[in-house]
Motif scaffolding. Structure first.
Motif, PDB file in Angstrom:
ATOM      1  N   LEU A 136      18.585  54.422  58.907  1.00  0.00           N
ATOM      2  CA  LEU A 136      19.888  55.072  58.956  1.00  0.00           C
ATOM      3  C   LEU A 136      20.222  55.475  60.392  1.00  0.00           C
ATOM      4  CD1 LEU A 136      19.661  57.329  55.776  1.00  0.00           C
ATOM      5  CD2 LEU A 136      21.060  55.280  56.062  1.00  0.00           C
ATOM      6  N   PRO A 137      21.493  55.397  60.792  1.00  0.00           N
ATOM      7  CA  PRO A 137      21.869  55.810  62.150  1.00  0.00           C
ATOM      8  C   PRO A 137      21.698  57.314  62.349  1.00  0.00           C
ATOM      9  CG  PRO A 137      23.808  55.303  60.825  1.00  0.00           C
ATOM     10  CD  PRO A 137      22.633  54.895  60.013  1.00  0.00           C
ATOM     11  N   SER A 138      21.573  57.724  63.586  1.00  0.00           N
ATOM     12  CA  SER A 138      21.463  59.153  63.896  1.00  0.00           C
ATOM     13  C   SER A 138      22.819  59.824  63.708  1.00  0.00           C
ATOM     14  CB  SER A 138      20.988  59.332  65.337  1.00  0.00           C
ATOM     15  OG  SER A 138      21.918  58.724  66.220  1.00  0.00           O
ATOM     16  N   GLY A 139      22.805  61.152  63.658  1.00  0.00           N
ATOM     17  CA  GLY A 139      24.055  61.901  63.546  1.00  0.00           C
ATOM     18  C   GLY A 139      24.786  61.601  62.251  1.00  0.00           C
ATOM     19  N   CYS A 140      26.112  61.481  62.332  1.00  0.00           N
ATOM     20  CA  CYS A 140      26.928  61.129  61.171  1.00  0.00           C
ATOM     21  C   CYS A 140      26.632  59.690  60.798  1.00  0.00           C
ATOM     22  CB  CYS A 140      28.412  61.309  61.496  1.00  0.00           C
ATOM     23  SG  CYS A 140      29.506  60.694  60.185  1.00  0.00           S
ATOM     24  N   LYS A 141      26.296  59.458  59.518  1.00  0.00           N
ATOM     25  CA  LYS A 141      25.899  58.111  59.090  1.00  0.00           C
ATOM     26  C   LYS A 141      27.059  57.117  59.145  1.00  0.00           C
ATOM     27  CE  LYS A 141      21.833  59.746  57.936  1.00  0.00           C
ATOM     28  NZ  LYS A 141      22.032  61.112  58.433  1.00  0.00           N
ATOM     29  N   PHE A 142      28.294  57.621  59.180  1.00  0.00           N
ATOM     30  CA  PHE A 142      29.463  56.739  59.178  1.00  0.00           C
ATOM     31  C   PHE A 142      29.937  56.407  60.592  1.00  0.00           C
ATOM     32  CE2 PHE A 142      34.172  56.107  58.516  1.00  0.00           C
ATOM     33  CZ  PHE A 142      34.067  54.896  57.818  1.00  0.00           C
ATOM     34  N   HIS A 143      29.370  57.036  61.617  1.00  0.00           N
ATOM     35  CA  HIS A 143      29.961  56.904  62.959  1.00  0.00           C
ATOM     36  C   HIS A 143      30.018  55.470  63.492  1.00  0.00           C
ATOM     37  CE1 HIS A 143      25.858  56.957  64.893  1.00  0.00           C
ATOM     38  NE2 HIS A 143      26.490  56.273  65.811  1.00  0.00           N
TER      39      HIS A 143
END
Length: 330
Positions: free
Chosen positions: A281-288
């Protein structure tokens, strides 16, 4: 907890495999009141079914693990209950309509036997009484009672789904979890099944958690809706608030992907990119990585829930004052 009888707090569910850890559910919070319908909406792989299985403690172990969180049903945390106590709840107080009616039914038992089995387990009745009630349940979902001696292969897909609904409602549950109950059905049968579920919900005052990726179904059947992305609830609102004033960029993108009969456009405006790999999963907000409003902070920090109005919260930096909304590129 007033009328609130299902409350999920900070729930994390992972699947630990040799290829990596699948982070299916990542800190969701949900509330459901008695007699209320809540739609859980998201793309395939968002974690909707895993959340539902977590409520009933049916996560396959291994590889699934409930890492953290609480699931309160009628004030008790189901994660603290014994397996015997859970069996008294499953099919009795909480029932689930599973995703595929073709695989939910036992092919070597008649449909009447499968409905009667649930009734005998949870109610103090004789076999004859359970059999009679199974016929009543079939008639309640629009199938002739004299077909109770037939086997699943003798029914169409829509009728199999009705049998699954009859099994789920046999003991008048207080909570019905419906996992994409209309996905495998054609449009006319979808409408019939939705009407059936709404009527039965009103008759039994049953609360419903409806899992779907169809916003049209949600508008038809639910009071509130939770938008799920990469194992998180990114927006939670009443139906009216969500459809008239969506806030999260992902929710706005979902509505932008739906044809509108009142507007003439050359092309729809789908959300760019794909759902992230749940093992990375990406860091921070997953939708960014897919967001048209993303700023540097979105990749660095995880946004918290922000109340934008009563019964409407969103998980996005746009509403914390830390990011200014940009005009979308045309």
């Amino acid at each position: 907890m007033s009328n609130e009888f299902l409350k999920i707090e900070n729930l994390h569910i992972h699947y630990v495999t040799q290829e990596g850890t699948v982070k299916a559910v990542n800190g969701i919070n949900l509330e459901l009141e008695k007699g209320e319908s809540l739609g859980l909406v998201g793309e395939t792989g968002a974690g909707k079914t895993t959340t539902a299985l977590g409520v009933l403690r049916l996560i396959p172990d291994p590889p699934g693990k409930i890492i953290d969180g609480n699931i309160y049903f009628e004030g008790k945390d189901v994660l603290d209950l014994t397996e015997e106590e859970m069996r008294k709840i499953r099919g009795n107080k909480v029932s689930m309509i599973f995703q595929d009616p073709m695989t939910s039914l036992n092919p070597v038992m008649t449909v009447g036997e499968q409905i009667a089995e649930v009734i005998e387990i949870h109610e103090d009745v004789t076999s004859a009484e359970a059999k009679e009630k199974s016929k009543e349940m079939l008639e309640l979902v629009g199938i002739a009672g004299n077909r109770s001696n037939e086997y699943p292969h003798q029914f169409s897909g829509g009728m199999k789904q009705r049998v699954v609904i009859a099994i789920a409602l046999a003991c008048s549950p207080e909570l019905l979890i419906a996992d994409e109950p209309t996905t495998a059905l054609d449009v006319t049968i979808q409408a019939q099944v939705l009407d059936l579920m709404k009527n039965l919900k009103e008759e039994f005052n049953t609360a419903m958690l409806l899992i779907t990726h169809d916003l049209g179904v949600v508008a038809e059947a639910c009071d509130k809706v939770a938008i799920m992305y990469a194992g998180e609830i990114v927006e939670f609102a009443t139906i009216e608030n969500l459809f008239t004033d969506p806030k999260h960029p992902y929710t706005v993108g979902l509505f932008g992907s739906i044809p509108n009969l009142e507007e003439e456009v050359d092309r729809l405006n789908p959300i760019k990119g794909l759902m992230p790999d749940p093992t990375e999963l990406p860091s921070g907000c997953k939708f960014h990585p897919r967001c048209p409003h993303a700023e540097a902070i979105c990749a660095e920090k995880q946004p918290g829930d922000t109340d934008v109005k009563e019964n409407h919260r969103v998980r996005c930096f746009l509403y914390t004052g830390e990011v200014e909304r940009k005009e979308e590129e045309k």
